[in-house]
Design an enzyme around this catalytic site. Structure first.
Site, short mmCIF file in Angstrom:
data_model
loop_
_atom_site.label_atom_id
_atom_site.label_comp_id
_atom_site.label_asym_id
_atom_site.label_seq_id
_atom_site.Cartn_x
_atom_site.Cartn_y
_atom_site.Cartn_z
N THR A 18 45.98 -60.49 -114.63
CA THR A 18 46.68 -59.47 -113.86
C THR A 18 46.16 -58.08 -114.23
O THR A 18 46.04 -57.21 -113.37
CB THR A 18 48.20 -59.56 -114.07
OG1 THR A 18 48.60 -60.89 -113.73
CG2 THR A 18 48.95 -58.59 -113.18
N ILE B 20 53.69 -58.70 -112.14
CA ILE B 20 54.21 -59.55 -113.21
C ILE B 20 53.40 -60.84 -113.22
O ILE B 20 53.15 -61.44 -112.17
CB ILE B 20 55.70 -59.87 -113.01
CG1 ILE B 20 56.51 -58.59 -113.23
CG2 ILE B 20 56.16 -60.98 -113.95
CD1 ILE B 20 58.00 -58.79 -113.12
N CYS B 21 53.02 -61.26 -114.42
CA CYS B 21 52.28 -62.51 -114.55
C CYS B 21 52.73 -63.25 -115.80
O CYS B 21 53.60 -62.78 -116.52
CB CYS B 21 50.79 -62.25 -114.60
SG CYS B 21 50.30 -61.37 -116.08
N ALA B 22 52.11 -64.37 -116.05
CA ALA B 22 52.47 -65.18 -117.20
C ALA B 22 51.80 -64.67 -118.47
O ALA B 22 52.46 -64.41 -119.48
CB ALA B 22 52.11 -66.64 -116.96
#
Length: 99
Positions: A14, A7-9
């Site tokens: 990612t 999970i990333c922004a």
């Protein structure tokens, strides 16, 4: 087969890390399924994830995810910021597999 979700922004960096992890898994003949998603879409994978890795930029979500998914026995961790910055797919994959 271990199923790993990152999970990333934003998603771009990612996705690059996922590619490097997949390449390393292929080279070492490790059977894994790796994908990246946004926090808001993790529900799509919550029943199909063994290891959840949070990008350093969303590390503040660790406690929230641990509380919410503790009954599902998902192993949750924050990706080391140096490994993330260096796109060290080998190290991140090894850490995930060994959790």
């Amino acid at each position: 087969m271990k199923k790993i979700t990152l999970i990333c922004a934003g998603g771009f960096s990612t996705s690059m890390l996922v590619s490097k992890m997949e390449e390393e898994a292929k080279n070492k003949e490790i059977e894994v399924e790796i994908r990246a998603t946004a926090e808001s879409k993790f529900w799509e994978y919550e029943n199909d994830t063994d290891v959840l890795l949070l990008g350093p930029q969303v590390g503040y979500l660790l406690d929230k995810f641990k509380k919410k998914y503790s009954e599902k026995e998902i192993k949750i961790s924050i990706i080391d910021s140096v490994d993330y910055g260096m796109m060290n797919g080998k190290k991140v994959l090894n850490d995930a597999v060994n959790m």
